[in-house]
Design a protein around this motif. Structure first.
Motif, mmCIF file in Angstrom:
data_model
loop_
_atom_site.group_PDB
_atom_site.id
_atom_site.type_symbol
_atom_site.label_atom_id
_atom_site.label_comp_id
_atom_site.label_asym_id
_atom_site.label_seq_id
_atom_site.Cartn_x
_atom_site.Cartn_y
_atom_site.Cartn_z
ATOM 1 N N GLY A 47 0.941 -1.189 0.049
ATOM 2 C CA GLY A 47 0.025 -0.068 0.200
ATOM 3 C C GLY A 47 0.790 1.210 0.160
ATOM 4 N N GLY A 48 0.220 2.375 0.101
ATOM 5 C CA GLY A 48 0.858 3.381 0.109
ATOM 6 C C GLY A 48 -0.206 4.730 0.096
ATOM 7 N N CYS A 49 0.458 5.942 -0.156
ATOM 8 C CA CYS A 49 -0.046 7.019 -0.193
ATOM 9 C C CYS A 49 -0.650 7.492 -1.487
ATOM 10 C CB CYS A 49 0.589 8.351 0.244
ATOM 11 S SG CYS A 49 2.002 8.687 -0.771
ATOM 12 N N GLN A 50 -1.603 8.495 -1.648
ATOM 13 C CA GLN A 50 -1.789 8.921 -3.018
ATOM 14 C C GLN A 50 -1.015 9.398 -3.968
ATOM 15 O OE1 GLN A 50 -4.925 12.104 -2.964
ATOM 16 N NE2 GLN A 50 -5.650 11.529 -4.779
ATOM 17 N N CYS A 51 0.130 10.065 -3.430
ATOM 18 C CA CYS A 51 1.185 10.620 -4.506
ATOM 19 C C CYS A 51 2.174 9.755 -4.901
ATOM 20 C CB CYS A 51 1.546 11.989 -4.087
ATOM 21 S SG CYS A 51 2.996 11.721 -2.661
ATOM 22 N N GLY A 52 2.238 8.582 -4.263
ATOM 23 C CA GLY A 52 3.522 7.537 -4.258
ATOM 24 C C GLY A 52 4.828 7.795 -3.637
ATOM 25 N N LEU A 93 -6.778 1.193 5.849
ATOM 26 C CA LEU A 93 -7.352 0.142 4.956
ATOM 27 C C LEU A 93 -7.371 1.018 3.673
ATOM 28 C CD1 LEU A 93 -9.684 -2.134 6.862
ATOM 29 C CD2 LEU A 93 -7.397 -2.357 6.562
ATOM 30 N N GLY A 94 -7.859 2.246 3.694
ATOM 31 C CA GLY A 94 -8.000 2.729 2.299
ATOM 32 C C GLY A 94 -6.671 2.972 1.602
ATOM 33 N N SER A 95 -5.708 2.897 2.427
ATOM 34 C CA SER A 95 -4.094 2.997 1.690
ATOM 35 C C SER A 95 -3.580 1.840 1.341
ATOM 36 C CB SER A 95 -3.236 3.542 2.827
ATOM 37 O OG SER A 95 -3.010 2.655 3.821
ATOM 38 N N LEU A 96 -4.406 0.809 1.267
ATOM 39 C CA LEU A 96 -3.874 -0.781 0.779
ATOM 40 C C LEU A 96 -4.197 -0.497 -0.594
ATOM 41 C CD1 LEU A 96 -5.735 -3.102 3.135
ATOM 42 C CD2 LEU A 96 -3.309 -2.521 3.105
ATOM 43 N N ASP A 97 -3.219 -1.125 -1.464
ATOM 44 C CA ASP A 97 -3.258 -1.453 -2.801
ATOM 45 C C ASP A 97 -4.764 -2.103 -3.134
ATOM 46 O OD1 ASP A 97 -1.175 0.088 -3.282
ATOM 47 O OD2 ASP A 97 0.255 -1.886 -3.770
ATOM 48 N N GLU A 98 -5.196 -3.064 -2.606
ATOM 49 C CA GLU A 98 -6.337 -3.522 -2.598
ATOM 50 C C GLU A 98 -7.249 -3.655 -1.385
ATOM 51 O OE1 GLU A 98 -5.657 -7.938 -4.041
ATOM 52 O OE2 GLU A 98 -3.931 -7.364 -5.190
ATOM 53 N N PRO A 99 -7.723 -2.594 -1.183
ATOM 54 C CA PRO A 99 -8.799 -2.163 0.142
ATOM 55 C C PRO A 99 -9.763 -3.269 0.172
ATOM 56 C CG PRO A 99 -8.834 -0.543 -1.579
ATOM 57 C CD PRO A 99 -7.913 -1.320 -1.758
ATOM 58 N N ALA A 100 -10.347 -3.576 -0.852
ATOM 59 C CA ALA A 100 -11.668 -4.528 -0.780
ATOM 60 C C ALA A 100 -11.076 -6.085 -0.161
ATOM 61 C CB ALA A 100 -12.141 -4.766 -2.156
ATOM 62 N N SER A 101 -9.803 -6.074 -0.103
ATOM 63 C CA SER A 101 -9.566 -7.504 0.306
ATOM 64 C C SER A 101 -9.531 -7.503 2.117
ATOM 65 C CB SER A 101 -8.085 -7.836 -0.049
ATOM 66 O OG SER A 101 -6.825 -7.070 0.555
ATOM 67 N N VAL A 102 -9.782 -6.436 2.666
ATOM 68 C CA VAL A 102 -9.857 -6.587 4.138
ATOM 69 C C VAL A 102 -11.242 -6.278 4.347
ATOM 70 C CG1 VAL A 102 -8.785 -5.961 6.196
ATOM 71 C CG2 VAL A 102 -7.399 -6.479 4.357
ATOM 72 N N LYS A 103 -11.907 -6.950 5.085
ATOM 73 C CA LYS A 103 -13.314 -6.433 5.409
ATOM 74 C C LYS A 103 -13.369 -6.358 6.732
ATOM 75 C CE LYS A 103 -18.120 -8.069 5.483
ATOM 76 N NZ LYS A 103 -18.936 -9.450 5.447
ATOM 77 N N PRO A 104 -13.802 -5.008 7.323
ATOM 78 C CA PRO A 104 -13.858 -4.745 8.975
ATOM 79 C C PRO A 104 -14.599 -5.878 9.329
ATOM 80 C CG PRO A 104 -14.017 -2.656 7.475
ATOM 81 C CD PRO A 104 -14.291 -3.997 6.644
ATOM 82 N N GLU A 105 -14.494 -6.070 10.636
ATOM 83 C CA GLU A 105 -15.077 -7.209 11.547
ATOM 84 C C GLU A 105 -15.951 -6.623 12.577
ATOM 85 O OE1 GLU A 105 -11.732 -9.235 13.075
ATOM 86 O OE2 GLU A 105 -11.262 -10.243 10.918
ATOM 87 N N PHE A 106 -15.795 -5.280 12.724
ATOM 88 C CA PHE A 106 -16.391 -4.643 14.054
ATOM 89 C C PHE A 106 -16.229 -3.185 13.915
ATOM 90 C CE2 PHE A 106 -12.250 -5.385 15.819
ATOM 91 C CZ PHE A 106 -12.025 -4.230 16.645
ATOM 92 N N GLN A 107 -17.004 -2.375 14.751
ATOM 93 C CA GLN A 107 -16.963 -0.937 14.605
ATOM 94 C C GLN A 107 -16.608 -0.443 16.027
ATOM 95 O OE1 GLN A 107 -20.152 1.308 12.456
ATOM 96 N NE2 GLN A 107 -20.856 -0.796 11.888
ATOM 97 N N CYS A 108 -15.995 0.543 16.283
ATOM 98 C CA CYS A 108 -15.687 1.120 17.619
ATOM 99 C C CYS A 108 -16.133 2.638 17.625
ATOM 100 C CB CYS A 108 -14.301 0.946 17.946
ATOM 101 S SG CYS A 108 -12.929 1.535 16.918
#
Length: 158
Positions: free
Chosen positions: A7-12, A94-109
Motif C-alpha cells: 500500500g501507500g499514499c495517494q502521490c506515491g 485500510l484505504g491506503s492498501l493497494d487492494e482495500p476490498a481484500s480486508v473486510k472490517p469485523e467490527f466498529q468502535c
C-alpha cells in the motif's frame, strides 16, 4: 490474505509492505479518527511492527495523544498509520492498501461519534454526472497506481 500486502499514499512518495495477514480489521467512528482522516470514520487493521516495512519514502508523524501517533505522507497528506507507541503492533489505514476490498472490517468502535445517518448511505443515489466527471479527471490523474512501481512519478510526466 496470506501473501505480502502492499500500500501507500495517494502521490506515491510513501509505499509500504506487510509480510503477514492483517488482523483486527475495524471501523473507528471516534472524533479523533474523524479529524485525523478528514472523514466520518477511519478503517484500520493491525499487523506486527516487525512485519511492516516502509519501502519508499518516509512517514510523517503527528502525536495525537500521549500514547498514539498517526502516520501520514508529508507530500500529499494521505493518512497511513495509527501507532500505539508502546505496543509491538501498528494499525494500517485500510484505504491506503493497494487492494482495500481484500480486508473486510469485523467490527466498529467509537459509536458515540458515529454519524446518525450512517446506515442510510446505501439508499443515497449516485450523482447523475458521475461518469462524465471521472472521464474528465482521468487524463490528468496524478495518483500513484495500486501497485509497487520502481520509480514514481514517471520520468515522462509533464
Amino acid at each position: 490474505m496470506n501473501a505480502a500486502t502492499t500500500g501507500g499514499c495517494q502521490c506515491g512518495a510513501v509505499r509500504y509492505r506487510i509480510a503477514q495477514a492483517l488482523e483486527n480489521a475495524h471501523i473507528c467512528h471516534c472524533r479523533m479518527c474523524q479529524k485525523a482522516s478528514g472523514n466520518y470514520f477511519l478503517p484500520l487493521a493491525r499487523t506486527a511492527k516487525a512485519k511492516f516495512a516502509v519501502t519508499r519514502g518516509e512517514v510523517g508523524w503527528f502525536q495525537s495523544s500521549d500514547i498514539v501517533r498517526r502516520g501520514f505522507c508529508r507530500d500529499c497528506g494521505t493518512p497511513l498509520l495509527f501507532d500505539v507507541v508502546d505496543r509491538d503492533t501498528i494499525n494500517v489505514v485500510l484505504g491506503s492498501l493497494d487492494e482495500p476490498a481484500s480486508v473486510k472490517p469485523e467490527f466498529q468502535c467509537g459509536p458515540a461519534a458515529k454519524m446518525p445517518w450512517f446506515g442510510e448511505l446505501d439508499a443515497v443515489e449516485p450523482s447523475a454526472d458521475e461518469t462524465s466527471w471521472y472521464a474528465a479527471i482521468a487524463p490528468s490523474n496524478h495518483q500513484h497506481p495500486d501497485h509497487d512501481t520502481e520509480q514514481w512519478p514517471p520520468e515522462n510526466r509533464s
